[in-house]
Design a protein around this motif. Structure first.
Motif, PDB file in Angstrom:
ATOM      1  N   VAL A  21      -0.204   8.124  -7.859  1.00  0.00           N
ATOM      2  CA  VAL A  21      -1.461   8.873  -7.857  1.00  0.00           C
ATOM      3  C   VAL A  21      -2.668   7.956  -8.024  1.00  0.00           C
ATOM      4  O   VAL A  21      -3.806   8.416  -7.963  1.00  0.00           O
ATOM      5  N   ASN A  22      -2.445   6.663  -8.311  1.00  0.00           N
ATOM      6  CA  ASN A  22      -3.531   5.687  -8.404  1.00  0.00           C
ATOM      7  C   ASN A  22      -2.951   4.280  -8.261  1.00  0.00           C
ATOM      8  O   ASN A  22      -1.740   4.123  -8.109  1.00  0.00           O
ATOM      9  N   ASP A  23      -3.813   3.249  -8.375  1.00  0.00           N
ATOM     10  CA  ASP A  23      -3.345   1.865  -8.271  1.00  0.00           C
ATOM     11  C   ASP A  23      -2.411   1.559  -9.451  1.00  0.00           C
ATOM     12  O   ASP A  23      -2.704   1.936 -10.597  1.00  0.00           O
ATOM     13  N   ILE A  24      -1.317   0.901  -9.142  1.00  0.00           N
ATOM     14  CA  ILE A  24      -0.399   0.484 -10.220  1.00  0.00           C
ATOM     15  C   ILE A  24       0.053  -0.949  -9.967  1.00  0.00           C
ATOM     16  O   ILE A  24       0.008  -1.441  -8.839  1.00  0.00           O
ATOM     17  N   VAL A  25       0.472  -1.579 -11.058  1.00  0.00           N
ATOM     18  CA  VAL A  25       1.055  -2.924 -10.975  1.00  0.00           C
ATOM     19  C   VAL A  25       2.495  -2.798 -11.454  1.00  0.00           C
ATOM     20  O   VAL A  25       2.751  -2.299 -12.555  1.00  0.00           O
ATOM     21  N   ILE A  26       3.405  -3.236 -10.641  1.00  0.00           N
ATOM     22  CA  ILE A  26       4.825  -3.221 -11.005  1.00  0.00           C
ATOM     23  C   ILE A  26       5.225  -4.670 -11.289  1.00  0.00           C
ATOM     24  O   ILE A  26       5.051  -5.553 -10.447  1.00  0.00           O
ATOM     25  N   THR A  62      15.167  -6.337 -13.737  1.00  0.00           N
ATOM     26  CA  THR A  62      14.727  -5.042 -13.216  1.00  0.00           C
ATOM     27  C   THR A  62      13.216  -5.070 -13.022  1.00  0.00           C
ATOM     28  O   THR A  62      12.544  -6.068 -13.316  1.00  0.00           O
ATOM     29  N   TRP A  63      12.680  -3.939 -12.550  1.00  0.00           N
ATOM     30  CA  TRP A  63      11.233  -3.750 -12.478  1.00  0.00           C
ATOM     31  C   TRP A  63      10.810  -2.946 -13.700  1.00  0.00           C
ATOM     32  O   TRP A  63      11.576  -2.136 -14.228  1.00  0.00           O
ATOM     33  N   ASP A  64       9.586  -3.178 -14.173  1.00  0.00           N
ATOM     34  CA  ASP A  64       9.150  -2.475 -15.388  1.00  0.00           C
ATOM     35  C   ASP A  64       8.906  -0.983 -15.167  1.00  0.00           C
ATOM     36  O   ASP A  64       8.910  -0.201 -16.110  1.00  0.00           O
ATOM     37  N   LYS A  65       8.710  -0.560 -13.925  1.00  0.00           N
ATOM     38  CA  LYS A  65       8.547   0.871 -13.618  1.00  0.00           C
ATOM     39  C   LYS A  65       8.884   1.110 -12.161  1.00  0.00           C
ATOM     40  O   LYS A  65       8.965   0.181 -11.365  1.00  0.00           O
ATOM     41  N   LEU A  66       9.090   2.357 -11.823  1.00  0.00           N
ATOM     42  CA  LEU A  66       9.371   2.724 -10.437  1.00  0.00           C
ATOM     43  C   LEU A  66       8.079   3.157  -9.758  1.00  0.00           C
ATOM     44  O   LEU A  66       7.179   3.708 -10.398  1.00  0.00           O
ATOM     45  N   THR A  95       0.850  -1.182   0.000  1.00  0.00           N
ATOM     46  CA  THR A  95       0.000   0.000   0.000  1.00  0.00           C
ATOM     47  C   THR A  95       0.887   1.233   0.000  1.00  0.00           C
ATOM     48  O   THR A  95       1.892   1.289   0.700  1.00  0.00           O
ATOM     49  N   ALA A  96       0.450   2.223  -0.797  1.00  0.00           N
ATOM     50  CA  ALA A  96       1.183   3.500  -0.839  1.00  0.00           C
ATOM     51  C   ALA A  96       0.165   4.631  -0.803  1.00  0.00           C
ATOM     52  O   ALA A  96      -0.958   4.500  -1.286  1.00  0.00           O
ATOM     53  N   LYS A  97       0.572   5.766  -0.272  1.00  0.00           N
ATOM     54  CA  LYS A  97      -0.291   6.948  -0.194  1.00  0.00           C
ATOM     55  C   LYS A  97      -0.108   7.816  -1.431  1.00  0.00           C
ATOM     56  O   LYS A  97       0.886   7.707  -2.139  1.00  0.00           O
ATOM     57  N   TYR A  98      -1.073   8.673  -1.652  1.00  0.00           N
ATOM     58  CA  TYR A  98      -1.039   9.593  -2.790  1.00  0.00           C
ATOM     59  C   TYR A  98       0.276  10.364  -2.794  1.00  0.00           C
ATOM     60  O   TYR A  98       0.704  10.892  -1.785  1.00  0.00           O
ATOM     61  N   MET A  99       0.944  10.383  -3.987  1.00  0.00           N
ATOM     62  CA  MET A  99       2.188  11.090  -4.258  1.00  0.00           C
ATOM     63  C   MET A  99       3.395  10.525  -3.486  1.00  0.00           C
ATOM     64  O   MET A  99       4.450  11.127  -3.461  1.00  0.00           O
ATOM     65  N   GLU A 100       3.189   9.354  -2.888  1.00  0.00           N
ATOM     66  CA  GLU A 100       4.301   8.740  -2.160  1.00  0.00           C
ATOM     67  C   GLU A 100       5.219   8.010  -3.140  1.00  0.00           C
ATOM     68  O   GLU A 100       4.786   7.515  -4.181  1.00  0.00           O
ATOM     69  N   THR A 101       6.508   7.932  -2.801  1.00  0.00           N
ATOM     70  CA  THR A 101       7.478   7.131  -3.553  1.00  0.00           C
ATOM     71  C   THR A 101       7.839   5.946  -2.672  1.00  0.00           C
ATOM     72  O   THR A 101       8.182   6.111  -1.504  1.00  0.00           O
ATOM     73  N   VAL A 102       7.727   4.766  -3.272  1.00  0.00           N
ATOM     74  CA  VAL A 102       7.966   3.528  -2.521  1.00  0.00           C
ATOM     75  C   VAL A 102       9.242   2.877  -3.051  1.00  0.00           C
ATOM     76  O   VAL A 102       9.447   2.789  -4.264  1.00  0.00           O
TER      77      VAL A 102
END
Length: 195
Positions: free
Chosen positions: A32-37, A23-27, A1-8
């Motif tokens: 700003v919304n749900d993402i799948v890495i 590597t991971w496909d994105k950082l 879980t991450a908060k809005y505008m947070e960098t994990v």
């Protein structure tokens, strides 16, 4: 879980059998919304080395494979004078390389010496002309490949063997020829002319 505008921070690098994590496909930056890495992997290539130990194969076997390669059935090599008993990776017998396998392999062919490899014994007898010999018999016998055999001279009427026993190593191709020589016996002849 991450908060809005947070960098994990990126998660710990995952492992996957037969693959190397790249590597991971994105950082996960300024979320700003749900993402799948997604993890990006590269498939590992493994080598197969064959040690034939004097044997030969009728066809070329694969020298590379991956975790996704279909089952690899291993052909049987041949070695003259021997019977193939199996492929071994160290002390483990390998019948085939199954799909899903991993790791570099060194497969060693193991054989058992045949116990019925032919060899020949040629028998020579001295002729009436001294120091000349004539072949009078050829015997085909069997022995274990690459082992020493001894032919014990048989008694022959009127002849004496020049050696006790004849020895040799049984060649895998059956080419061993042992030669035995018999010297013609000499007898004392006494002529009595008195009468």
């Amino acid at each position: 879980t991450a908060k809005y505008m947070e960098t994990v921070d990126a998660p710990k690098n995952p492992t996957r059998k037969g693959y190397t994590f790249k590597t991971w496909d994105k950082l996960a930056k300024n979320i700003v919304n749900d993402i799948v890495i997604k993890a990006i992997y590269e498939i590992n290539n493994y080598t197969i080395e064959y040690e034939l130990n004097g044997g030969k194969l009728d066809k070329v076997l694969p020298v590379n494979y991956t975790v996704e390669t279909d089952d690899i059935n291993l052909d049987r090599p041949t070695k003259e004078g021997y019977t193939f008993i199996g492929w071994f990776n160290k002390d483990i017998r390998v019948e085939k390389i199954e799909k899903g396998s991993t790791g570099n392999l060194v497969l060693t062919a193991k054989y058992e010496a045949n116990k019925d490899t032919k060899y020949t014994v040629e028998v020579y007898e001295e002729t009436l002309t001294q120091d000349e010999y004539l072949k009078v018999d050829t015997l085909t016998l069997k022995g274990e490949t690459d082992k020493e055999v001894t032919y014990e001279l048989a008694s022959r009427t009127g002849f004496t063997g020049t050696t006790q026993n004849v020895k040799g190593i049984v060649a895998s191709d059956g080419s061993l020829v042992l030669k035995t020589y018999y010297k013609r016996n000499s007898y004392k002849l006494t002529v009595d002319t008195k009468e």
